[in-house]
Enzyme design. Structure first.
Site, mmCIF file in Angstrom:
data_model
loop_
_atom_site.group_PDB
_atom_site.id
_atom_site.type_symbol
_atom_site.label_atom_id
_atom_site.label_comp_id
_atom_site.label_asym_id
_atom_site.label_seq_id
_atom_site.Cartn_x
_atom_site.Cartn_y
_atom_site.Cartn_z
ATOM 1 N N GLU B 813 11.399 27.546 30.353
ATOM 2 C CA GLU B 813 11.864 26.337 29.663
ATOM 3 C C GLU B 813 10.633 25.648 29.113
ATOM 4 O OE1 GLU B 813 14.710 25.416 28.794
ATOM 5 O OE2 GLU B 813 15.620 27.089 29.860
ATOM 6 N N CYS B 847 11.345 16.691 28.595
ATOM 7 C CA CYS B 847 11.447 17.796 27.626
ATOM 8 C C CYS B 847 12.437 17.415 26.532
ATOM 9 C CB CYS B 847 11.955 19.063 28.304
ATOM 10 S SG CYS B 847 11.176 19.429 29.854
#
Lengths: 227, 1040
Positions: B813, B847
């Site tokens: 990720e 994120c």
């Protein structure tokens, strides 16, 4: 330095959105038309991949959560896939057909390699839009592997070839290119598993605040529901 | 919990005020069944009272239905376009947004989007109201035009030219705007107080009086708050000068959230000074002109704050001796009765009567949704409508009691004939005269009901009337209407002659007592939101009874005397390596959270040795047993909630709510993956292979997994990766981020305590060079879970690939260049609130955080200044304070990188705003939230992981180009969309290559199992964390 994309990647990227947005059902309808032209064992493999996709990735999943928002999980293709076999053998073409159909039904445009790839492409292209399946000569294979924007490589190969290919793909910049290898060319034990298909998709979540303009119909209904 | 029935004793309100105050907060999320059992006796009539109340209600309804000519236009509209029909909702959607759309193209597209999917023809000629029929014909006509097939019918303009003289799209737009203006005219009494007073004269002639409100959206900026204050002041002046002679003078209702941009518990100090001053000034003006002021009710979280402010204002000299300063209490709140008790006691102590408007409540569904989202272990409101009605009558009983009405002037706001009739009966029963209370209704609603009442009795009826521009007010009013306008609402049924009167006069006590349970079994408590697992719990930091005891537990870990000391944990043992590092608090580098020994290459190798040896036994254990460890881990984290929050503050610099969310996410990961493992890993799955052979496939662990996690979610992502790898049957060697290893060490301790064997799970803290490299270059690593930067992911992937072993799964990720697209149908206030939160919450260190906001040029000049104003209200400060919105960034390296980008942007872009830093900012690593206007996303190269927002204006016609630009960045993590046009949302959804898309909300805070999270392209490999396909990637699929 300007990086020139191989034309096949450009073509594949150009058609990707349209092919992907068809959804599994419509892609299946097109791909199923091509099945009859394949040899029986190849046809079985292709049909199995399509059916597997219909069962496992076709539906948008509505996820549980607070009332007043709608959360959906769906699957999309990843982008252009290179499908090839580095091995010869009776089952490799069946495996290659499995790779191609898994990649296609998942929503990806496919680039095949060499004469075997050409055979597969020729049988599919009458039923899909131009550019969804392309074929390249083996001599062009390396430039494709090195290309940016290649989402993945599905390959039938031995263990050592898999390591080498993995190393080459990892050495590239940009997105982490997926290597989906089948090293069991005899029984195709990876390609023929139900979860194999998942390697070709990327998931997408859409979260919609359905109460943005006010009102929460579901909740109001629950609030006034009789026991 | 106090005995509710005791409030009827006159001496109850003579108790010390502080004692009565203590009764309020604990009822915030009180067990509904338990509390309703207390309330029911206050609302329950005797048999004879029941008969008289029922007869009164029946007579009132019958009389109202005879007076059908007095049905208001809004009533008629709601009857025809009931809000449980698609057309009703679509009409309201149009009304909510159309008038604010400045550009023709977007307006036309929006009209087409809304009108093309409904069956307007079915409503034609159904209504007796000219207004409704006119609307229907208009909608029918336009609906047909916009849904035509251009190939078959020719262009819309051509057809319309044939149908109506030279009608074309601009005419449709004009007609629709006109229709919305007509609707606005019905909902809003006047665009100014002058107009409102003029339009209200006919009703005042009938005996009504008014309470005017300039209501609208909550203020997000100081400028908006000032604008609202000026409106209220002008309203007070106009009403004060009003010469209409009547017994009951009009009053003004004020909304506190419109008068201060941060009317929140976390900003109590500002509320009690700045907002206090604003309202005090208004009261002084109002008192001088003898215009009563009522404070409107808002969300449950602000109730206690409102009462604090009310008390301070009420006790101030400016109000003393006046008796016209009141407030609104919502009966759907479990705290309503003790609030009324406290108010009565306050008034008794002080001597000035308090006017109190009792309403049922207008934010019911928001309250439920918010609690579900935040994992609160209860609701502040009742979950059945009849329970709210019971509460209303119980409160009314108290308010109309002799000892109360001497201190409080009750104002009953309802459109329910049964409620009104019952209140009248209770008043008679308790000896209250019509001078001692009044009724209130909304402008445009309940005309028939109150016209009848006012004819039959000498009672004051006050109309609550919105005043202001239709464009500003209609969206707000429509949203409130939609929240309360279900077909089950009394307003709708009252005027629907086909609905039997007998079904409208059930006493709520009778209805509630007939239920199998007092609480609504269809509305699960937040902890039971999911069928197959327990939801994580979160305390409500806005509520004193919930937060104060919780905070005390956290405070026990906040002193410098608490220092955590950890070492690498290998084989269940802490290994002293002598490579000791201090962990400093990001908000103040003179404070430390503890010390940690880093692992070295030998420790890493030992961990892998043990993990490899432990794999066969661990993977052979039943999946259910492994899942049990995760469930136990989840429970342990909730047991140690306070310590984990303190670690989040002190080590990661996380704010209070971020820390709570962090623990909740970690808990949810454990429970979700445990449930997934039980469902998919316990047994082999039968399937038929491509040869038609019956097979059974089993998912098994792969071996030793390396889990490398980031500092921005030091507990949640760290635990999530490990939990997934372990539950599948892998053993794990985990490397946390070097900045946040203390909390990781504590999590490993808890995992071992939860039953994960010491040789199965190992922790090797350190940096990339000392630990990351030896870990990822070891040939025995069978898979990697990584969250971090794209560049690091590529580097690790290369290291893994060069080991000379078979390829292994890499689950990465990585970063994003996250955008939000905003078109001109969106509501600027919602956009700004969501954009500011998405960009600056957690100091932009998520994120998912918003980096580039694309605003349609037509509304940019409205949105951008509002962003500026909202940023000026952001509080940057110590993360453990409730008042702090934005804490520090993680370390000096991150700070330097962000400051360098701000420097570059300052030269190359236009600065929109920069929030203020606290005076002590130099002690830690703070970066001021900053926003720049840029010309294109191409001005940005890579992600800047911090509180920096970039804003780009775009033309509506360029939307597809913008999507292409976003796609071409190669990143594909999150995307926000703000638009009322569903066609636009669908178009963006179909084209944007992103992992997580958020529509009409913020774009941070994905919830496990609800919004599986992860990106595409440069943003990650997938599968999504917290999603149904995540665990499979940690496993190998084998035929039995």
């Amino acid at each position: 330095m300007t990086i020139v994309q191989p034309i096949q990647i450009q073509v594949a990227q150009g058609i990707f959105e349209a092919w992907d947005s068809l959804g599994v059902t419509d892609r299946a309808a097109k791909l199923e038309k091509a099945l009859n032209a394949f040899a029986p064992s190849e046809r079985n493999m292709a049909a199995w991949q399509i059916d597997n996709a219909k069962q496992s990735i076709a539906d948008t999943l509505v996820l549980p959560g607070p009332t007043g928002e709608r959360n959906e999980l769906s699957n999309q293709g990843r982008g252009p896939f290179l499908c090839l076999s580095l091995l010869d053998g009776k089952q490799t073409k069946v495996g290659l057909v499995g790779q191609v159909f898994a990649a296609l039904i998942a929503g990806n445009p496919v680039i095949t390699v060499g004469p075997t790839g050409q055979d597969i492409m020729d049988l599919i292209t009458p039923f899909v839009a131009e550019g969804v399946v392309q074929n390249i000569a083996e001599s062009a294979q390396d430039s494709l592997i090195e290309a940016n924007h290649l989402a993945g490589v599905a390959v039938i190969c031995d263990a050592e070839q898999a390591q080498q290919l993995n190393q080459r793909l990892a050495a590239k910049g940009g997105l982490i290119c997926q290597l989906i290898e089948e090293t069991d060319a005899d029984t195709l034990s990876t390609i023929s598993k139900p979860h194999y298909l998942l390697r070709f998709v990327t998931e997408r979540t859409i979260s919609n605040n359905t109460t943005a303009i006010g009102g929460n119909a579901t909740l109001l209904e629950l609030g006034s529901m009789n026991d | 919990m106090f005995k509710a029935i005791e409030v009827l004793q006159p001496n109850f309100i003579q108790r010390p005020l502080n004692e009565l105050w203590q009764l309020i907060s604990p009822l915030y999320k009180m067990d509904e069944d338990q509390w309703l059992k207390e309330l029911l006796p206050l609302a329950k009539p005797t048999d004879s009272e029941l008969v008289s109340q029922t007869n009164a209600a029946s007579s009132l309804i019958a009389a109202v239905r005879k007076d059908d000519d007095s049905m208001s236009m809004i009533d008629a509209l709601l009857l025809e376009y009931s809000l449980d029909t698609k057309e009703g909702i679509l009409l309201m959607c149009l009304a909510e947004a159309l008038m604010r759309v400045p550009d023709k193209d977007t307006a036309d597209a929006f009209i087409k989007d809304r009108l093309s999917v409904a069956d307007w023809a079915s409503h034609a000629k159904n209504s007796d109201s000219f207004f409704v029929n006119a609307s229907t014909w208009g909608l029918l006509l336009t609906g047909k035009i916009v849904t035509m097939d251009e190939n078959k019918d020719g262009s819309p303009a051509n057809l319309v030219n044939r149908m109506v003289n030279r009608v074309s799209e601009p005419v449709i737009r004009k007609a629709m705007n006109q229709a919305m203006k007509v609707m606005g005219h019905q909902f809003v009494l006047g665009r100014s107080i002058k107009e409102a007073l003029s339009r209200g004269k006919s009703y005042r002639d009938k005996g009504y009086t008014y309470s005017f409100d300039m209501l609208g959206e909550a203020a997000l900026t100081a400028a908006d708050a000032q604008k609202y204050l000026t409106s209220y002041e002008q309203a007070v002046e106009s009403v004060g000068k009003d010469t209409y002679s009547q017994k009951h003078r009009p009053t003004i209702s004020i909304k506190l959230s419109a008068l201060h941009p941060r009317y929140e518990v976390g900003c109590e100090e500002r509320v009690m000074t700045e907002l206090f001053d604003s309202v005090k000034g208004l009261i002084a003006k109002a008192r001088a002109l003898n215009v009563g002021i009522t404070i409107d009710a808002e969300e449950a979280d602000r109730l206690e704050l409102s009462l604090h402010l009310f008390e301070k204002l009420y006790r101030d000299d400016v109000t003393k001796g006046w008796g016209l300063f009141g407030l609104v209490v919502q009966a759907y709140s479990k705290r309503a009765l003790p609030v009324l008790v406290w108010l009565a006691a306050l008034a008794k102590e002080h001597g000035d009567r308090i006017p109190v408007r009792l309403v049922k409540g207008a934010y019911w569904d928001s309250e439920i949704k918010l609690c579900q989202q935040r994992g609160i272990d209860g609701y502040p409101v009742y979950t059945r409508k009849e329970s709210t009605d019971v509460s209303y009558l119980a409160c009314a009983h108290f308010l109309l009691s002799e000892h109360t009405r001497a201190n409080i002037f009750p104002q009953f706001a309802s459109h329910n004939a049964h409620t009104i009739a019952t209140i009248n009966c209770i008043a008679t029963q308790l000896g209250a005269t019509t001078n001692e209370f009044e009724f209130q209704r909304l402008h445009g609603m309940g005309d028939a009901l109150y016209n009848r009442l006012i004819k039959d009795s000498d009672i004051c009826v006050r109309i609550y009337a919105p005043v202001g521009s239709h464009k500003d007010l209609l969206p707000y009013l429509v949203r409130r209407l939609l929240e309360n306008g279900a077909n089950s609402s009394f307003v709708h049924r009252l005027i629907d002659a086909s609905y039997p009167i007998a079904d409208l006069i059930d006493h709520p006590v009778t209805t509630l007592e007939s239920r199998k349970s007092l609480s609504n079994p269809h509305i699960n408590l937040p902890s039971n939101l999911f069928d197959d697992r327990k939801n994580s719990f979160g305390p409500n930091i806005e509520i004193d009874s919930d937060w104060t005891p919780f905070k005390a537990k956290i405070d026990a870990f906040m002193g410098q005397d608490t220092q955590w000391r950890f070492y690498p944990i290998v084989g269940g043992q802490q290994i002293k390596t002598g490579h000791t590092h201090a962990i400093l608090s990001p908000y103040d580098h003179s404070e430390s959270a503890g010390q940690l020994d880093w692992a070295d290459a030998a420790t890493v190798t030992k961990a892998i040795d043990l993990a490899e040896a432990a794999f066969p036994a661990w993977s052979a254990r039943p999946a259910g047993e492994r899942a049990d460890c995760l469930d136990k881990m989840a429970d342990l984290m909730e047991e140690h909630y306070a310590e984990l929050i303190a670690l989040c503050h002190r080590e990661a610099g996380k704010t209070i709510q971020d820390s709570i969310d962090e623990v909740r996410e970690a808990v949810d990961f454990c429970r979700y993956y445990a449930q997934q493992a039980r469902s998919h890993f316990a047994n082999a799955t039968p399937y038929k292979n491509f040869l038609g052979q019956e097979k059974h496939a089993k998912l098994n662990g792969r071996g030793v997994f390396a889990c490398i996690s980031p500092w921005n979610f030091p507990l949640a992502i760290f635990t999530g990766q490990i939990a997934a790898a372990l539950v599948v049957g892998n053993t794990v060697v985990a490397k946390p981020a070097e900045q946040t290893s203390l909390i990781a060490c504590r999590a490993i301790e808890l995992l071992h305590q939860a039953g994960v064997p010491g040789d199965v799970l190992h922790l090797v803290p350190g940096n990339g060079a000392t630990v990351g490299a030896p870990l990822t270059s070891d040939k025995r690593i069978a898979g990697l879970a990584f969250t971090g930067s794209t560049g690091t992911a590529q580097l690790i992937n290369r290291t893994l690939a060069t080991r000379g072993v078979a390829p292994v799964p890499v689950i990465a990720e990585t970063g994003g260049q996250n955008a939000m697209l905003v078109d001109s149908t969106s509501l600027p206030e919602q956009v700004v609130r969501d954009a500011v939160r998405s960009a600056f919450a957690s100091a932009g260190q998520r994120c998912s955080a918003l980096r580039v906001l694309f605003v349609q040029a037509d509304i940019a000049d409205r949105v951008i200044p509002m962003i500026k104003g909202a940023m000026q209200e952001q509080s940057v400060g110590l993360p453990y304070l409730h008042s702090t919105d934005v804490g520090p960034v993680i370390d000096k390296k991150a700070q330097a990188m962000l400051l360098e980008h701000i420097d570059r942007m300052t030269k190359e872009a236009k600065l929109i705003a920069q929030s203020e830093l606290p005076s002590f900012a130099d002690k830690g690593t703070y970066v001021a939230p900053t926003a720049f206007e840029i010309s294109s996303i191409d001005q940005l190269t890579d992600e800047k992981f911090g509180p920096i927002l970039h804003v780009v204006r775009y033309k509506a016609r360029d939307l597809d180009k913008i999507i292409d630009t976003i796609n071409n960045s190669g990143f594909g993590l999150t995307l926000g969309v703000h638009s009322r046009n569903e066609t636009t949302c669908a178009r963006i959804a179909s084209r944007a290559r992103v992992g997580n898309m958020y529509i009409n909300r913020d774009q941070v805070g994905a919830v496990v199992g609800v919004q599986p999270f992860g990106g595409q392209g440069l943003s990650g490999t997938g599968p999504k964390a917290g999603g149904p396909h995540y665990l499979q990637r940690f496993a190998i699929e084998q035929d039995l």
